[in-house]
Design an enzyme around this catalytic site. Structure first.
Site: not given
Ligand code: EPU
Length: 427
Positions: A22-23, A117, A122, A308, A400
């Site tokens: 998915k990701n 969320c 986030r 995850d 999802r």
């Molecule tokens: N964060 C910030 N500021 C930012 C970006 C992130 O504070 O600008 C914080 C977030 O709030 C969070 C942490 O940093 O607490 C990690 O966020 P990250 O950006 O690494 O995650 P993401 O890109 O939002 C993706 C996956 C998630 C997975 C995480 C960590 C996708 C669509 N989602 O999220 O997947 O848990 O990386 O590996 O790629 C899932 O599949 O169930 C899922 C939640």
């Protein structure tokens, strides 16, 4: 209302093939915006998040042909909008992944602010700071972020405060079209980022170091469409491995279609828990644990233990012979699952971002609610070993990210079904 009902206690055997990640698929779909023309993506999971990303691209003027259930041909020639509207971003935060590609392709983007969320606040501040370093100007009004790169994207060195997956991806997708060199320091190293860089490089981008903490991108003028296969879903694989560790028959359960190296820390921790996992062609074979050892786990960016997989492994630890500690470092709100598992008889105390799990002899089936995608899947997995029936509601979360979850479990021998039940009305 749809629920998943599981009758616990049935052994699993056979082989399950995981879908594309998915990701990865979501970001690869967004990246097609960078290469006007027809890009073909293979091994795309048929899940609701992919449907939402399809709608985002169509909203912008792309057309999508479904060549077969897992192959999409995305034509971005006619893209003429740079907006990701609230209705779609509210459904799926990952819609914000179009920001980098839109800036690279059109020099502007208008994205609904994602908001929080059920995993927490986030924020996307790191996406914005990084893109600002590349020359993007930001403005916000009426719940939208307006990003403007009309003065041109210019390569820069960006040090991320935290190795954010989404920020790394958005920066890569903008930097591929920037003038000069961009260096992303403290970049996220997840396999899905490597998949994205591989596809972009096939399209003509010049990205080096993806999968390491320093990613260097030389901007190019144009990218061209390609055919690319989505990497296998390591988290879906990990979920089935946990199911096998709980309920595999003597022959074990084979989980294929992914690279075990992408699940290195999860496999190591499960082996520490006494679970036997053999490497086989294209995946692993997992054996049922006779006795589960307690474990200490903390979630970290890749190659650390993935957030995850935290809920699924909490199910295992809830049945361990002793006390485990699970520390969640990535999302502030990812222990809602623990209270649902307690309803099934687990003994878990949560303090701030630590969960103290005292192993119990068995779980008992109960009515529980999916708190989020991974927590929902973990509750179904817990139901496989629980005594009696477990009914998991709010399964739209599971839809999802898990393709045909019920069917895949049934094919392994689980007694699990999806049912439509009337909503409870209390007046
Ligand atoms: N964060 C910030 N500021 C930012 C970006 C992130 O504070 O600008 C914080 C977030 O709030 C969070 C942490 O940093 O607490 C990690 O966020 P990250 O950006 O690494 O995650 P993401 O890109 O939002 C993706 C996956 C998630 C997975 C995480 C960590 C996708 C669509 N989602 O999220 O997947 O848990 O990386 O590996 O790629 C899932 O599949 O169930 C899922 C939640």
């Amino acid at each position: 209302m749809d629920i998943i009902r599981v009758e616990g206690g049935h052994l699993l055997e056979g082989r399950v093939a995981v879908s594309g990640a998915k990701n990865s698929a979501l970001k690869l779909m967004a990246a097609t915006l960078l290469a006007p023309g027809k890009t073909t993506l293979e091994n795309v999971p048929n899940i609701s998040d992919v449907h939402v990303m399809g709608k985002v691209l169509k909203y912008m003027g792309a057309t999508i042909e479904v060549l077969d259930e897992h192959t999409l041909c995305i034509d971005t020639s006619a893209v003429n909008s740079w907006e990701a509207p609230y209705e779609l971003v509210a459904k799926m935060r990952a819609s914000t992944a179009v920001m980098g590609p839109l800036l690279g392709r059109m020099g502007k983007a208008k994205i609904a602010m994602p908001g929080g969320c059920n995993l927490g606040a986030r924020k996307i501040d790191m996406h914005i700071l990084g893109l600002e370093a590349l020359g993007v100007e930001f403005d916000t009004d009426h719940g939208y972020i307006h990003a403007d790169a009309s003065k041109g994207l210019v390569g820069a060195t960006v040090t991320l405060e935290f190795a954010s997956v989404g920020a790394t991806e958005n920066l890569i997708m903008a930097a591929v079209k920037a003038k000069g060199t961009t260096v992303i320091d403290n970049a996220a190293r997840e396999p899905e980022i490597v998949d994205l860089a591989n596809m972009l490089n096939k399209m003509g981008a010049q990205i080096a170091g993806a999968g390491t903490p320093v990613v260097t991108i030389e901007g190019v003028d144009e990218l061209h469409p390609v055919t690319h296969r989505v990497v296998g879903d390591r988290i879906e694989a990990g979920t089935f491995i946990v199911a096998g560790a709980l309920m595999a028959s003597d022959a074990g359960v084979e989980v294929v279609g992914f690279s075990p190296i992408h699940l290195g820390m999860v496999i190591k921790k499960m082996e520490d828990m006494g679970i036997v996992i053999d490497r086989i062609e294209g995946g692993v074979r997992v054996h049922r644990a006779e006795r589960i050892e307690p474990v200490d786990i903390q979630t970290l960016p890749f190659p650390g233990f993935p957030t995850d997989m935290q809920a699924q492994v909490m199910v295992l630890s809830s049945l361990a012979d002793g006390n485990s500690i699970i520390t969640e470092n990535i999302f502030e709100n990812r222990f809602m699952f623990a209270s649902e598992l307690v309803r099934m008889g687990a003994n878990i105390r949560v303090e701030s971002h630590h969960a103290m799990v005292h192993g119990v002899e068995g779980l008992s089936g109960a009515q529980v609610t999916s708190p989020d995608l991974r927590g929902g899947a973990a509750l179904v997995v817990a139901g496989l070993i629980a005594e009696g029936y477990t009914e998991v509601s709010a399964i739209h979360h599971i839809d999802r990210g898990y393709e045909r979850f019920v069917e895949k479990l049934r094919a392994l021998g689980a007694q699990v079904e999806r049912l439509t039940v009337p909503d409870f009305i209390d007046d």
